[in-house]
Scaffold this active site. Sequence first.
Site, mmCIF file in Angstrom:
data_model
loop_
_atom_site.group_PDB
_atom_site.id
_atom_site.type_symbol
_atom_site.label_atom_id
_atom_site.label_comp_id
_atom_site.label_asym_id
_atom_site.label_seq_id
_atom_site.Cartn_x
_atom_site.Cartn_y
_atom_site.Cartn_z
ATOM 1 N N ASP A 177 -62.281 19.523 59.437
ATOM 2 C CA ASP A 177 -62.776 20.163 60.659
ATOM 3 C C ASP A 177 -61.970 21.430 60.943
ATOM 4 O O ASP A 177 -61.089 21.806 60.174
ATOM 5 C CB ASP A 177 -62.681 19.190 61.838
ATOM 6 C CG ASP A 177 -61.249 18.749 62.104
ATOM 7 O OD1 ASP A 177 -60.746 17.895 61.356
ATOM 8 O OD2 ASP A 177 -60.625 19.271 63.044
ATOM 9 N N HIS A 491 -65.514 15.942 52.228
ATOM 10 C CA HIS A 491 -65.867 16.214 53.622
ATOM 11 C C HIS A 491 -64.949 17.338 54.105
ATOM 12 O O HIS A 491 -63.875 17.095 54.647
ATOM 13 C CB HIS A 491 -65.688 14.950 54.467
ATOM 14 C CG HIS A 491 -66.120 15.104 55.892
ATOM 15 N ND1 HIS A 491 -67.422 14.914 56.301
ATOM 16 C CD2 HIS A 491 -65.426 15.432 57.012
ATOM 17 C CE1 HIS A 491 -67.511 15.111 57.610
ATOM 18 N NE2 HIS A 491 -66.302 15.438 58.058
ATOM 19 N N ASP A 536 -68.188 9.651 47.025
ATOM 20 C CA ASP A 536 -67.906 11.075 46.777
ATOM 21 C C ASP A 536 -69.063 11.932 47.259
ATOM 22 O O ASP A 536 -69.851 12.440 46.476
ATOM 23 C CB ASP A 536 -67.659 11.315 45.279
ATOM 24 C CG ASP A 536 -67.342 12.795 44.995
ATOM 25 O OD1 ASP A 536 -66.928 13.497 45.943
ATOM 26 O OD2 ASP A 536 -67.530 13.232 43.848
ATOM 27 N N GLU A 545 -62.693 12.842 53.003
ATOM 28 C CA GLU A 545 -62.223 14.020 53.713
ATOM 29 C C GLU A 545 -60.942 14.516 53.050
ATOM 30 O O GLU A 545 -60.317 13.824 52.242
ATOM 31 C CB GLU A 545 -61.971 13.711 55.189
ATOM 32 C CG GLU A 545 -61.729 14.965 56.027
ATOM 33 C CD GLU A 545 -61.787 14.727 57.527
ATOM 34 O OE1 GLU A 545 -61.754 15.709 58.279
ATOM 35 O OE2 GLU A 545 -61.861 13.554 57.945
#
Length: 733
Positions: A177, A491, A536, A545
């Site tokens: 993020d 991710h 994956d 992530e």
Amino acid sequence: MKRLILLLLCATGGATAAPGIVKVNQIGFLPGSQKLAVVPQGAGTRFEVVPAAGGKPVFSGTLGAPARWDASGETVRIADFTGLVAPGQYRIKVDGLPLSDAFPVKPDNYRALSVASLKAFYFNRTAIALAPQYAGAWARPAGHPDDKVVVHASAASGKRPAGTVIASSRGWYDAGDYNKYLPSSGISTYTLLAAFEHFPRWFERLDVNIPESGNGVPDVVDEAMWNLEWMLSMQDPADGGVYHKLTNLKFDAMVMPHLAQSAPRYVVAKSTSAALNFAATMAAASRVLAPYQKQYPGMAAKMLAASESAWKWAQANPAVLFKNPPDVITGEYGDARVDDEFAWAAAELYITTGKDSYYTAMQPETVSSTYPAWDDVRGLAWMSLAHHRDRLTPLADRGLISARADGLAERLAREWRTSGYRVPMKASDFVWGSNAVMLNQAMMLLQGYRLNGKRDYLLAGQSALDYVLGRNALGYSFVTGFGARPSLHPHHRPSQGDSVAAPVPGWVTGGPQPFQQDKAECPPYPSTLPALSYLDHVCSFASNEVAINWNAPLVYVSAALSELTPKDPSMSDKENTSTALDLLRRQEALLQFERFSNDMALDIGLKLVERAKAKKQVVTVEIARNGQVLFAHGMEGAPPDHMDWIRRKSNLANRTGHSSFYIHTEAVQNGLDYDAIPSFDPREYAAHGGAFPVVVKGTGQVGTITVSGLPGPDDHQLVVDVLKDYLKVKGDI
């Protein structure tokens, strides 16, 4: 097209178990490293290592006894080909199975991994455009300048009421993020700084190709500085408290960072854990930055002052535990207890300042040692204390420090010895970020090895890296861009949002774990077994992530194994130790004087200082003859306790006629605690490197040349290097 591929992946599922293949480290080995592969039971009893391009076997052996690994539900056998030391490209052959992935054996094999794992931090920088000459295909515009950040109501104070706008630029995006968090930033930055403190020569030679490369500062330090400057901006100058995170109110979409800047950004609530993470990291950084005043003027002093200010705030606010405010739904990094952060911060401040009050505040006898994680940093305190044992004040309990470091390493090595996959992790260790658990366990095993040279600790650390790079139940390399079957769909918003098919390289993905917190958003996992529960693709934030605090130990471990693995694999540990003693005796025999005058002492002393300064080291030097001090100098920033170390090390050299490092090495070879050698009172003698006997040919020992301020081996080597040049001694000694 990239989005379509990912949608198809989410529809069809991700990784599956790979029971019918030979699992091996897919990027290979150093010649002197342990070399193991995992083979499924029932495939035969022998194995061969063959050239990757074909040809006759170059090594063969018998598979180990079958052993079950509960984490994957498999029964497997180990192929041990450690004896293969010749450089080349190889595969492992077992009857009834496909050939293994090709892997190299070569010197310097982990350099590319070390570069990429460190450069991953550059790729996650905020507030700077990633230019093509540094970022290649992953170049992108700048994201999130954070020059206008709002003080959230939870962070409001008298001088900074809610709605105040502050600047809090730079730093790294935390993970997949676009937010920035103090608890994960602290441990990540510290781990990079510790890697440099412990292995400076490795990083001085490591060119990562970032904008700061070539400025006279190792790239790892420059990269850490990008985040340290952001961390400094997260401290409230009015009271020393530190904001817990800088964030949007909710997570951004899966787009590139420059397309995710419409929502306002906030600094959110101060917390005790943030203040202590900040204090520990800044104390360590002030040590590392001290030699780089030219490039970062005044920064070391600024960091130490900021550290002590944050420590005082935490002492006054010892239980401000962070919880997300109701309107904030990004990562919380909440921590229910902060005694470990208090211990870590106290340890780092003690090491940096030499103030006994910080060691007392640590309450070391109450602090156990664990492998580190963002919410449990006790192990970092012991890691730093063990590395800096030679510099600590007499108050420090060196026996306790050794016991904590060795005790943890031995517990991990015990698991490694009995594991079917020969790894230090057990099934219950497979939590969110399990690959980081593996790497942090390796880092702590290597502390034990650095402390006492127990080879099992080095071998278990190697096994942990092997696991992450392919010797695991899934047969994956969990590092993007490395290995025959690397993670392809992490991710990670920049990897998903760009137009490049391959993900940003050098990131270690989170790894298998059975809790599957994202299963409502993803296709079914292949298994609920801890070591097989992995997907994956981009939807799997629970297993795929990336995160800065997971990558930092990969930087550390790849450097540590490169530096610590024996360069001559043909010798046993005992032979290596004996050879070390032979080398030390050779140094003492060759580095002798025809005469030794006051002027010579001055000349040698100045050369020692000049060489230390050129290497950006801070030391104290004393040269004495027959009890008379002929030269003494403490460089800028050298603490007063250096002189006590010089006194005790030179006492040892004068009493034994050997360098203090010779006595240290001899004690290690004989299985002794070098801080508790019988007949040597530790208040008067220190078996740590740095004191070298001054011997005049035909007369004998007349004095000592002693250095203090670096780890013992480095203190010793500084003296040897200067004497070798001064006496014009040729060849390697």
